[in-house]
Design a protein around this motif. Structure first.
Motif, short mmCIF file in Angstrom:
data_model
loop_
_atom_site.label_atom_id
_atom_site.label_comp_id
_atom_site.label_asym_id
_atom_site.label_seq_id
_atom_site.Cartn_x
_atom_site.Cartn_y
_atom_site.Cartn_z
N UNK A 30 -13.72 4.32 14.41
CA UNK A 30 -15.10 4.32 13.59
C UNK A 30 -15.10 3.23 12.58
N UNK A 31 -14.20 3.20 11.63
CA UNK A 31 -14.29 2.15 10.74
C UNK A 31 -14.40 0.83 11.05
N UNK A 32 -13.69 0.36 12.12
CA UNK A 32 -13.63 -1.09 12.62
C UNK A 32 -14.59 -1.16 13.86
N UNK A 33 -14.04 -0.62 14.98
CA UNK A 33 -14.67 -0.77 16.38
C UNK A 33 -16.18 -0.62 16.00
N UNK A 101 -14.27 11.84 13.62
CA UNK A 101 -14.38 10.20 13.55
C UNK A 101 -13.96 9.28 14.61
N UNK A 102 -12.61 9.76 15.01
CA UNK A 102 -12.06 8.85 16.22
C UNK A 102 -13.01 9.10 17.37
N UNK A 103 -13.23 10.02 17.64
CA UNK A 103 -14.06 10.21 18.89
C UNK A 103 -15.53 9.53 18.81
N UNK A 104 -16.05 9.76 17.57
CA UNK A 104 -17.64 9.35 17.52
C UNK A 104 -17.46 7.75 17.63
N UNK A 105 -16.35 7.42 16.93
CA UNK A 105 -15.95 5.84 16.69
C UNK A 105 -15.78 5.06 18.10
N UNK A 107 -16.57 6.47 21.24
CA UNK A 107 -17.80 6.50 22.04
C UNK A 107 -18.69 5.12 21.32
N UNK A 108 -18.91 5.25 20.24
CA UNK A 108 -19.76 4.32 19.87
C UNK A 108 -19.36 2.71 20.16
N UNK A 110 -17.37 1.97 22.66
CA UNK A 110 -17.56 1.82 24.09
C UNK A 110 -18.77 1.54 24.43
N UNK A 111 -19.72 2.26 23.89
CA UNK A 111 -21.46 2.18 24.14
C UNK A 111 -21.73 0.78 23.65
N UNK A 112 -21.25 0.31 22.56
CA UNK A 112 -21.91 -0.95 22.01
C UNK A 112 -21.12 -2.17 22.95
N UNK A 113 -20.19 -2.02 23.55
CA UNK A 113 -19.39 -2.99 24.30
C UNK A 113 -19.99 -3.09 25.40
N UNK A 114 -20.44 -1.92 26.05
CA UNK A 114 -21.21 -1.93 27.29
C UNK A 114 -22.73 -2.48 27.08
N UNK A 115 -23.33 -2.18 26.06
CA UNK A 115 -24.34 -3.04 25.73
C UNK A 115 -24.35 -4.53 25.55
N UNK A 116 -23.20 -4.76 25.14
CA UNK A 116 -22.97 -6.15 24.78
C UNK A 116 -22.71 -7.04 26.19
N UNK A 117 -21.82 -6.50 27.18
CA UNK A 117 -21.63 -7.17 28.50
C UNK A 117 -22.65 -6.98 29.42
N UNK A 118 -23.70 -6.00 29.23
CA UNK A 118 -24.89 -5.94 30.08
C UNK A 118 -24.68 -5.03 30.66
#
Length: 118
Positions: A30-33, A101-105, A107-108, A110-118
């Motif tokens: 949550x805090x870094x990723x 927080x760990x689960x939300x972080x 997920x967020x 992984x979702x952001x990385x998925x957006x980043x790689x297309x």
């Protein structure tokens, strides 16, 4: 100094090592990723916009700190709930904040990385 004794896990059914591990995982996801991947998408990739209306208003007013400060506030609030849960011996209040927080972080992130790689 007497106020700091409330932050200790002495006289609680929980161990400091477990507490540290739970919060290290929450901090990493949550805090870094989440923060690093969101900032990367918003300020360096620029193909995406923030979906959370409150964070949009906050980042419009404070820039990058508008993303970091609300997340820090949530993190500290959850930490406080966890410490309170430890003091009163409530397992739900102790475990739920860092796990949520760990689960939300995760997920967020992984979702952001998925957006980043297309």
């Amino acid at each position: 100094m007497s106020r700091l004794r409330h932050l200790r896990l002495e006289d609680t059914p929980f161990e400091a090592r477990e507490f540290s591990l739970l919060w290290l995982i929450a901090l990493a996801t949550y805090g870094v990723g989440d923060i690093v991947t969101t900032l990367t998408l918003l300020y360096y990739e620029r193909r995406f916009d923030e979906a959370n209306a409150l964070l949009v208003a906050s980042t419009d007013a404070l820039g990058r700190w508008g993303l970091v400060l609300p997340k820090l506030a949530v993190f500290l609030l959850c930490l406080g709930i966890c410490v309170y849960g430890a003091r009163v011996g409530d397992k739900v209040l102790y475990y739920l904040p860092p796990v949520a927080l760990a689960v939300i972080g995760a997920f967020a992130t992984a979702f952001n990385l998925r957006l980043f790689v297309g």
